[in-house]
Write a protein that holds these residues in place. Structure first.
Motif, PDB file in Angstrom:
ATOM      1  N   ALA A  83      49.340  34.391  38.135  1.00 43.84           N
ATOM      2  CA  ALA A  83      49.016  32.974  37.947  1.00 43.84           C
ATOM      3  C   ALA A  83      50.211  32.076  38.213  1.00 43.84           C
ATOM      4  O   ALA A  83      50.055  30.907  38.608  1.00 43.84           O
ATOM      5  N   GLU A  89      46.669  41.862  35.963  1.00 45.84           N
ATOM      6  CA  GLU A  89      46.113  40.778  36.759  1.00 45.84           C
ATOM      7  C   GLU A  89      46.056  39.470  35.995  1.00 45.84           C
ATOM      8  O   GLU A  89      46.040  38.392  36.591  1.00 45.84           O
ATOM      9  N   THR A  90      46.013  39.546  34.670  1.00 46.48           N
ATOM     10  CA  THR A  90      45.830  38.323  33.860  1.00 46.48           C
ATOM     11  C   THR A  90      46.946  38.058  32.868  1.00 46.48           C
ATOM     12  O   THR A  90      47.067  36.942  32.365  1.00 46.48           O
TER      13      THR A  90
END
Length: 270
Positions: A109, A266-267
């Motif tokens: 992100a 991924e997060t």
């Protein structure tokens, strides 16, 4: 020893210091070094780099014989922040150079991991770090790093234990020439009482932790179990001499059920 893709060698087994209290780390690492450990895995996040560095400096062992790892935390990604983060780590360690420096998480992100990787490449070129790698990176992150910089990490440290064996990532690493290092290698003890592990341990006259460490080693993985207990450290290290049969390895392989216990790379942003 394992040979990394930059030609340097790294002990296959080491001591992890995650969650060790700062005021106890120097003693614990000192015991480990006396027992024969030569790889110590730390990180800024762990809050105990000062104790780790003190143990290395105080050890009656040549610095070049001790392989020290640390990691850049998520809020230190980006060109200027990564430089500051590395300098702060080295100040806390009190060492002249680092053997291995890792980006701790990709944090997609933020989209700063490629920029950060370029800083690690510079630090390596300056001789302040001998080898550079990553932790918790997935295949797309690795592909992008290599594609945009031409520099392949020597190692990716990922969650890996019998219940989360990461066969796909291990295959990716093998294809890319990246060493796999297992964090939480004992799976927090979840498989100690399984028929496979307990049965092998009873037959060989060893403890379950030694069996699981030997499984990692048999698969060619680097493993960094944590322990502050000197006797436990010695028993873990003794797993280097333990040989499992193909049937033993297959029985432990069968415990895999994709059970990730840590964050999703991924997060996760920290």
């Amino acid at each position: 020893m394992m040979t990394l893709n930059d030609g340097r060698q790294m002990p296959q087994m080491g001591l992890g210091v995650w969650q060790m209290p700062e005021d106890e780390t120097a003693v614990a690492v000192g015991h480990a070094l006396q027992a024969g450990y030569r790889l110590i895995d730390g990180a800024k996040l762990y809050g105990n780099e000062e104790g780790l560095g003190q143990a290395v400096r105080d050890a009656d062992i040549p610095r070049e014989d001790i392989f020290v790892t640390s990691k850049l935390w998520n809020d230190e990604q980006g060109r200027d922040a990564a430089r500051r983060g590395f300098d702060a780590t080295m100040d806390r360690l009190g060492l002249d150079y680092l053997d291995l420096y890792l980006i701790h998480w990709p944090v997609p992100a933020q989209d700063l991991y490629v920029e950060t990787w370029k800083v690690l490449i510079e630090l390596r070129e300056e001789g302040r770090v001998k080898s550079i790698g990553v932790a918790n990176f997935q295949e797309p992150h690795l592909t992008r790093l290599i594609g945009e910089t031409g520099v392949t990490p020597v190692l990716n440290q990922i969650e890996l234990h019998p219940a989360f064996a990461q066969a796909q990532m291990r295959a990716v690493h093998d294809r890319m020439g990246i060493a796999t290092q297992s964090w939480a290698p004992l799976g927090r003890g979840a498989d100690f009482d399984s028929d496979a592990v307990a049965g092998i341990a009873a037959r060989l006259g060893v403890d379950p932790a030694q069996v699981i460490i030997a499984w990692h080693l048999a698969h060619g993985l680097s493993v960094i179990p944590k322990s502050q207990n000197p006797e436990r450290q010695k028993r873990n290290l003794a797993a280097l001499e333990l040989r499992l049969s193909d049937a033993d390895i297959a029985a432990i392989d069968a415990l895999d059920h994709d059970n990730r216990t840590g964050p999703d790379p991924e997060t996760f942003s920290g």
